[in-house]
Motif scaffolding. Sequence first.
Motif, PDB file in Angstrom:
ATOM      1  N   GLY A   1      -9.619   2.997  -3.024  1.00 45.16           N
ATOM      2  CA  GLY A   1     -10.275   3.919  -3.939  1.00 45.16           C
ATOM      3  C   GLY A   1     -10.469   3.345  -5.321  1.00 45.16           C
ATOM      4  N   ILE A   2     -11.324   4.015  -6.085  1.00 44.37           N
ATOM      5  CA  ILE A   2     -11.605   3.658  -7.473  1.00 44.37           C
ATOM      6  C   ILE A   2     -11.428   4.919  -8.302  1.00 44.37           C
ATOM      7  CG2 ILE A   2     -13.428   2.963  -9.094  1.00 44.37           C
ATOM      8  CD1 ILE A   2     -12.573   0.668  -7.359  1.00 44.37           C
ATOM      9  N   VAL A   3     -10.784   4.775  -9.449  1.00 42.33           N
ATOM     10  CA  VAL A   3     -10.624   5.891 -10.368  1.00 42.33           C
ATOM     11  C   VAL A   3     -11.346   5.527 -11.652  1.00 42.33           C
ATOM     12  CG1 VAL A   3      -8.974   7.287 -11.663  1.00 42.33           C
ATOM     13  CG2 VAL A   3      -8.378   6.463  -9.386  1.00 42.33           C
TER      14      VAL A   3
ATOM     15  N   LEU B   1      -7.422   1.322  -6.573  1.00 42.81           N
ATOM     16  CA  LEU B   1      -6.307   1.699  -5.717  1.00 42.81           C
ATOM     17  C   LEU B   1      -6.353   0.792  -4.497  1.00 42.81           C
ATOM     18  CD1 LEU B   1      -6.834   5.546  -5.913  1.00 42.81           C
ATOM     19  CD2 LEU B   1      -5.269   4.179  -7.271  1.00 42.81           C
ATOM     20  N   LEU B   2      -5.367  -0.084  -4.377  1.00 40.68           N
ATOM     21  CA  LEU B   2      -5.314  -1.047  -3.287  1.00 40.68           C
ATOM     22  C   LEU B   2      -4.163  -0.725  -2.353  1.00 40.68           C
ATOM     23  CD1 LEU B   2      -5.806  -4.285  -5.386  1.00 40.68           C
ATOM     24  CD2 LEU B   2      -7.420  -3.384  -3.738  1.00 40.68           C
ATOM     25  N   LEU B   3      -4.371  -0.997  -1.093  1.00 42.90           N
ATOM     26  CA  LEU B   3      -3.300  -0.917  -0.111  1.00 42.90           C
ATOM     27  C   LEU B   3      -2.893  -2.358   0.170  1.00 42.90           C
ATOM     28  CD1 LEU B   3      -1.720   1.060   1.708  1.00 42.90           C
ATOM     29  CD2 LEU B   3      -3.383   0.580   3.480  1.00 42.90           C
ATOM     30  N   LEU B   4      -1.677  -2.715  -0.235  1.00 40.36           N
ATOM     31  CA  LEU B   4      -1.197  -4.083  -0.069  1.00 40.36           C
ATOM     32  C   LEU B   4       0.008  -4.086   0.843  1.00 40.36           C
ATOM     33  CD1 LEU B   4      -1.489  -5.210  -3.783  1.00 40.36           C
ATOM     34  CD2 LEU B   4      -3.031  -5.771  -1.911  1.00 40.36           C
ATOM     35  N   ASP B   5      -0.143  -4.672   2.028  1.00 38.88           N
ATOM     36  CA  ASP B   5       0.920  -4.722   3.038  1.00 38.88           C
ATOM     37  C   ASP B   5       1.476  -3.335   3.325  1.00 38.88           C
ATOM     38  OD1 ASP B   5       0.672  -7.493   3.289  1.00 38.88           O
ATOM     39  OD2 ASP B   5       1.930  -7.803   1.527  1.00 38.88           O
TER      40      ASP B   5
ATOM     41  N   PRO C   1     -18.500   1.768 -10.055  1.00 39.57           N
ATOM     42  CA  PRO C   1     -18.392   2.938  -9.178  1.00 39.57           C
ATOM     43  C   PRO C   1     -18.411   2.496  -7.705  1.00 39.57           C
ATOM     44  CG  PRO C   1     -19.986   3.353 -10.910  1.00 39.57           C
ATOM     45  CD  PRO C   1     -19.608   1.905 -10.998  1.00 39.57           C
ATOM     46  N   GLY C   2     -17.327   2.730  -6.998  1.00 34.84           N
ATOM     47  CA  GLY C   2     -17.235   2.398  -5.583  1.00 34.84           C
ATOM     48  C   GLY C   2     -16.890   0.965  -5.261  1.00 34.84           C
ATOM     49  N   ALA C   3     -16.587   0.120  -6.270  1.00 37.33           N
ATOM     50  CA  ALA C   3     -16.277  -1.286  -6.009  1.00 37.33           C
ATOM     51  C   ALA C   3     -15.364  -1.855  -7.085  1.00 37.33           C
ATOM     52  CB  ALA C   3     -17.554  -2.111  -5.928  1.00 37.33           C
ATOM     53  N   ALA C   4     -14.683  -2.934  -6.712  1.00 38.01           N
ATOM     54  CA  ALA C   4     -13.830  -3.659  -7.651  1.00 38.01           C
ATOM     55  C   ALA C   4     -14.226  -5.127  -7.609  1.00 38.01           C
ATOM     56  CB  ALA C   4     -12.363  -3.501  -7.262  1.00 38.01           C
TER      57      ALA C   4
ATOM     58  N   GLY D   1     -12.799   0.658   1.040  1.00 40.49           N
ATOM     59  CA  GLY D   1     -12.595   0.541   2.472  1.00 40.49           C
ATOM     60  C   GLY D   1     -12.613  -0.890   2.971  1.00 40.49           C
ATOM     61  N   GLN D   2     -13.096  -1.809   2.161  1.00 38.96           N
ATOM     62  CA  GLN D   2     -13.201  -3.207   2.569  1.00 38.96           C
ATOM     63  C   GLN D   2     -11.847  -3.913   2.397  1.00 38.96           C
ATOM     64  OE1 GLN D   2     -16.190  -5.290   0.337  1.00 38.96           O
ATOM     65  NE2 GLN D   2     -16.280  -7.005   1.784  1.00 38.96           N
TER      66      GLN D   2
END
Length: 126
Positions: free
Chosen positions: A67-69, A78-82, A104-107, A122-123
């Motif tokens: 996600g992006i805030v 917002l990253l999911l790491l391991d 918006p929608g990307a990092a 999601g990537q």
Amino acid sequence: MKTLLSALLLLLTPLPVLAQEETGFALPPVSDLTAIVERPLFVPSRQATAVPVAPAARTAADRRLIGIVMRGGQGAALLLLDGTPRTLAPGEMAADWRLTAIEPGAALLSHADGRHLRLTVGQALP
């Protein structure tokens, strides 16, 4: 004062009894309700037994942008790491990647070896 007395009189006036239909709803006989007595709904022993599930193997999906805030021109990724969620502000690093900018929608990320990456929500990280 008159309004108050009128309201009290309305409350004290008995309501007409509604006629019950003879062919209407009827409770089942008590003998049909034995399951309710034998297996009460809110008793811990009625809960289903937990089946242990083997943990899934780690995949690239465990390292992805979830996600992006954005707020007032500032943002965070917002990253999911391991399998653990983590929030990164621009300039912070995670897993050898530095968050350089947020859209918006990307990092936008840059790696320690010089690679650049635009990661959409999601990537997975490479």
